[in-house]
Write a protein that holds these residues in place. Sequence first.
Motif, PDB file in Angstrom:
ATOM      1  N   ARG A   1     -21.099  -0.077  17.208  1.00 13.33           N
ATOM      2  CA  ARG A   1     -19.910  -0.522  17.945  1.00 13.33           C
ATOM      3  C   ARG A   1     -19.165  -1.606  17.175  1.00 13.33           C
ATOM      4  NH1 ARG A   1     -22.876   0.069  22.349  1.00 13.33           N
ATOM      5  NH2 ARG A   1     -23.689  -2.065  22.271  1.00 13.33           N
ATOM      6  N   ALA A   2     -19.921  -2.559  16.628  1.00 10.11           N
ATOM      7  CA  ALA A   2     -19.296  -3.668  15.898  1.00 10.11           C
ATOM      8  C   ALA A   2     -18.606  -3.170  14.629  1.00 10.11           C
ATOM      9  CB  ALA A   2     -20.356  -4.715  15.549  1.00 10.11           C
ATOM     10  N   LEU A   3     -19.233  -2.212  13.948  1.00 11.83           N
ATOM     11  CA  LEU A   3     -18.631  -1.664  12.729  1.00 11.83           C
ATOM     12  C   LEU A   3     -17.353  -0.908  13.055  1.00 11.83           C
ATOM     13  CD1 LEU A   3     -21.801  -0.301  10.892  1.00 11.83           C
ATOM     14  CD2 LEU A   3     -20.464  -2.346  10.293  1.00 11.83           C
ATOM     15  N   ALA A   4     -17.400  -0.127  14.136  1.00 14.26           N
ATOM     16  CA  ALA A   4     -16.215   0.634  14.528  1.00 14.26           C
ATOM     17  C   ALA A   4     -15.054  -0.312  14.810  1.00 14.26           C
ATOM     18  CB  ALA A   4     -16.522   1.495  15.751  1.00 14.26           C
ATOM     19  N   ALA A   5     -15.339  -1.408  15.507  1.00 14.32           N
ATOM     20  CA  ALA A   5     -14.280  -2.374  15.827  1.00 14.32           C
ATOM     21  C   ALA A   5     -13.754  -3.028  14.547  1.00 14.32           C
ATOM     22  CB  ALA A   5     -14.813  -3.439  16.791  1.00 14.32           C
ATOM     23  N   ARG A   6     -14.663  -3.373  13.649  1.00 11.37           N
ATOM     24  CA  ARG A   6     -14.258  -4.076  12.432  1.00 11.37           C
ATOM     25  C   ARG A   6     -13.420  -3.203  11.509  1.00 11.37           C
ATOM     26  NH1 ARG A   6     -17.957  -7.828   8.549  1.00 11.37           N
ATOM     27  NH2 ARG A   6     -18.599  -8.536  10.590  1.00 11.37           N
ATOM     28  N   PHE A   7     -13.784  -1.920  11.375  1.00 14.53           N
ATOM     29  CA  PHE A   7     -13.096  -1.043  10.418  1.00 14.53           C
ATOM     30  C   PHE A   7     -12.056  -0.142  11.082  1.00 14.53           C
ATOM     31  CE2 PHE A   7     -16.986  -2.217   8.182  1.00 14.53           C
ATOM     32  CZ  PHE A   7     -16.496  -2.520   6.912  1.00 14.53           C
TER      33      PHE A   7
ATOM     34  N   ALA B   1     -13.585   5.347  14.924  1.00 15.48           N
ATOM     35  CA  ALA B   1     -14.017   5.800  16.253  1.00 15.48           C
ATOM     36  C   ALA B   1     -15.546   5.760  16.302  1.00 15.48           C
ATOM     37  CB  ALA B   1     -13.527   7.218  16.491  1.00 15.48           C
ATOM     38  N   HIS B   2     -16.092   5.522  17.488  1.00 22.22           N
ATOM     39  CA  HIS B   2     -17.553   5.437  17.615  1.00 22.22           C
ATOM     40  C   HIS B   2     -18.076   6.447  18.626  1.00 22.22           C
ATOM     41  CE1 HIS B   2     -21.155   3.354  19.688  1.00 22.22           C
ATOM     42  NE2 HIS B   2     -21.605   4.036  18.663  1.00 22.22           N
ATOM     43  N   LEU B   3     -19.148   7.158  18.258  1.00 26.41           N
ATOM     44  CA  LEU B   3     -19.821   8.049  19.199  1.00 26.41           C
ATOM     45  C   LEU B   3     -21.294   7.688  19.273  1.00 26.41           C
ATOM     46  CD1 LEU B   3     -19.705  10.561  21.062  1.00 26.41           C
ATOM     47  CD2 LEU B   3     -20.307  11.945  19.052  1.00 26.41           C
TER      48      LEU B   3
ATOM     49  N   ARG C   1     -13.141  13.335  12.150  1.00 26.20           N
ATOM     50  CA  ARG C   1     -11.799  12.956  12.589  1.00 26.20           C
ATOM     51  C   ARG C   1     -11.119  12.046  11.576  1.00 26.20           C
ATOM     52  NH1 ARG C   1     -11.593   9.935  18.039  1.00 26.20           N
ATOM     53  NH2 ARG C   1     -12.720  11.789  18.671  1.00 26.20           N
ATOM     54  N   GLU C   2      -9.826  12.155  11.561  1.00 27.40           N
ATOM     55  CA  GLU C   2      -8.998  11.344  10.680  1.00 27.40           C
ATOM     56  C   GLU C   2      -9.134   9.880  11.086  1.00 27.40           C
ATOM     57  OE1 GLU C   2      -6.975  11.089   7.530  1.00 27.40           O
ATOM     58  OE2 GLU C   2      -7.636  13.085   8.140  1.00 27.40           O
ATOM     59  N   GLY C   3      -9.251   8.990  10.131  1.00 24.09           N
ATOM     60  CA  GLY C   3      -9.301   7.564  10.463  1.00 24.09           C
ATOM     61  C   GLY C   3     -10.696   6.974  10.439  1.00 24.09           C
ATOM     62  N   GLY C   4     -11.723   7.799  10.254  1.00 21.68           N
ATOM     63  CA  GLY C   4     -13.081   7.280  10.131  1.00 21.68           C
ATOM     64  C   GLY C   4     -13.864   7.325  11.427  1.00 21.68           C
ATOM     65  N   ALA C   5     -15.177   7.517  11.305  1.00 21.17           N
ATOM     66  CA  ALA C   5     -16.032   7.603  12.498  1.00 21.17           C
ATOM     67  C   ALA C   5     -17.415   7.026  12.207  1.00 21.17           C
ATOM     68  CB  ALA C   5     -16.175   9.068  12.934  1.00 21.17           C
ATOM     69  N   VAL C   6     -17.967   6.397  13.225  1.00 20.87           N
ATOM     70  CA  VAL C   6     -19.352   5.919  13.177  1.00 20.87           C
ATOM     71  C   VAL C   6     -20.103   6.662  14.270  1.00 20.87           C
ATOM     72  CG1 VAL C   6     -20.877   3.913  13.240  1.00 20.87           C
ATOM     73  CG2 VAL C   6     -18.465   3.600  12.700  1.00 20.87           C
ATOM     74  N   LEU C   7     -21.201   7.305  13.927  1.00 21.66           N
ATOM     75  CA  LEU C   7     -22.039   7.978  14.923  1.00 21.66           C
ATOM     76  C   LEU C   7     -23.435   7.383  14.851  1.00 21.66           C
ATOM     77  CD1 LEU C   7     -19.919  10.231  13.729  1.00 21.66           C
ATOM     78  CD2 LEU C   7     -21.253  11.777  15.158  1.00 21.66           C
TER      79      LEU C   7
ATOM     80  N   VAL D   1     -24.824  -6.742  11.223  1.00 22.11           N
ATOM     81  CA  VAL D   1     -23.500  -6.112  11.103  1.00 22.11           C
ATOM     82  C   VAL D   1     -22.882  -6.448   9.744  1.00 22.11           C
ATOM     83  CG1 VAL D   1     -21.149  -6.080  12.049  1.00 22.11           C
ATOM     84  CG2 VAL D   1     -23.125  -6.080  13.597  1.00 22.11           C
ATOM     85  N   ALA D   2     -23.070  -7.680   9.285  1.00 21.34           N
ATOM     86  CA  ALA D   2     -22.502  -8.091   7.997  1.00 21.34           C
ATOM     87  C   ALA D   2     -23.108  -7.280   6.856  1.00 21.34           C
ATOM     88  CB  ALA D   2     -22.734  -9.584   7.764  1.00 21.34           C
ATOM     89  N   GLN D   3     -24.411  -7.046   6.916  1.00 19.63           N
ATOM     90  CA  GLN D   3     -25.051  -6.249   5.859  1.00 19.63           C
ATOM     91  C   GLN D   3     -24.509  -4.820   5.864  1.00 19.63           C
ATOM     92  OE1 GLN D   3     -26.237  -5.187   2.955  1.00 19.63           O
ATOM     93  NE2 GLN D   3     -27.840  -6.720   3.171  1.00 19.63           N
ATOM     94  N   ALA D   4     -24.430  -4.238   7.058  1.00 20.13           N
ATOM     95  CA  ALA D   4     -23.918  -2.864   7.175  1.00 20.13           C
ATOM     96  C   ALA D   4     -22.473  -2.794   6.685  1.00 20.13           C
ATOM     97  CB  ALA D   4     -24.027  -2.384   8.623  1.00 20.13           C
ATOM     98  N   ALA D   5     -21.696  -3.815   7.005  1.00 20.76           N
ATOM     99  CA  ALA D   5     -20.280  -3.834   6.594  1.00 20.76           C
ATOM    100  C   ALA D   5     -20.163  -3.907   5.066  1.00 20.76           C
ATOM    101  CB  ALA D   5     -19.558  -5.016   7.243  1.00 20.76           C
TER     102      ALA D   5
END
Length: 205
Positions: free
Chosen positions: A20-26, A29-31, A100-106, A191-195
């Motif tokens: 969720r945090a990555l989706a918001a930062r970048f 979309a998040h599923l 999807r266009e624009g990036g996705a995190v699942l 989240v910082a490491q993942a980012a």
Amino acid sequence: MRFTVAIDGPAASGKGTIARALAARFGFAHLDTGLLYRATGLRAAEAGIDPAAAAASLREADLARPDLRGAEAAEAASRVAALPEVRDALLVFQRNFAAREGGAVLDGRDIGTVICPDAEVKIFVVASPEERARRRHAEFVAAGDPRTLAEVAEDLRIRDERDAGRAAAPLKPGAGARLLDTTEMSIDAAVAQAARWINEQLPEA
Ligand SMILES: Nc1ncnc2c1ncn2[C@@H]1O[C@H](COP(=O)(O)OP(=O)(O)O)[C@@H](O)[C@H]1O
Ligand SMILES: Nc1ccn([C@@H]2O[C@H](COP(=O)(O)OP(=O)(O)O)[C@@H](O)[C@H]2O)c(=O)n1
């Protein structure tokens, strides 16, 4: 731009929070794919229908149920998730979401292995069983669920064993996945490491 981040790991390791945090930062979309299995499990149990049929006929309302995050839904999810027909019924929806266009995190159990084996970034999130039980128990306390820490720990143990031991899409890291052990990490640090891993793979603007 198409860019997929696949996050997998055992129960309460922190997948959803990080996703969720990555989706918001970048701006992706998040599923939360666990919700698909939770909704399928509850629907199949309540309607008394075949789990694959329940998966194939999920509706928006099924995914908005307030009890999806509860322990009963988790247990029901992990049972139906072992059925290949259920996984097949949910596959196309997840793949389309990822593309999807624009990036996705699942986030889920088989995103880096089955759903998106070509994801640009794969992260396998882990934490010790004690820490995961502590986190999930704290969430249940906040939600007014009287389950004890020992009960929560046992539920997680059984579910993890089933998820990792099943023949259909067992829980395991996909090829090239980065391991993120959050046992002693703050959410911000995780989240910082993942980012950082995502930034390394993002195309130059
Ligand atoms: N370092 C951390 N990374 C992610 N979540 C954490 C961390 N520390 C504590 N948590 C907490 O752990 C709980 C479970 O996280 P969640 O994202 O729901 O896990 P999962 O999606 O893997 O089941 C949440 O309440 C979250 O706030
Ligand atoms: N991609 C996925 C996501 C969830 N699941 C199943 O659904 C159950 C619930 O997943 P979840 O991600 O909501 O559970 P937590 O990790 O949040 O406890 C898991 O125990 C798995 O059995 C799966 O098989 N594949």
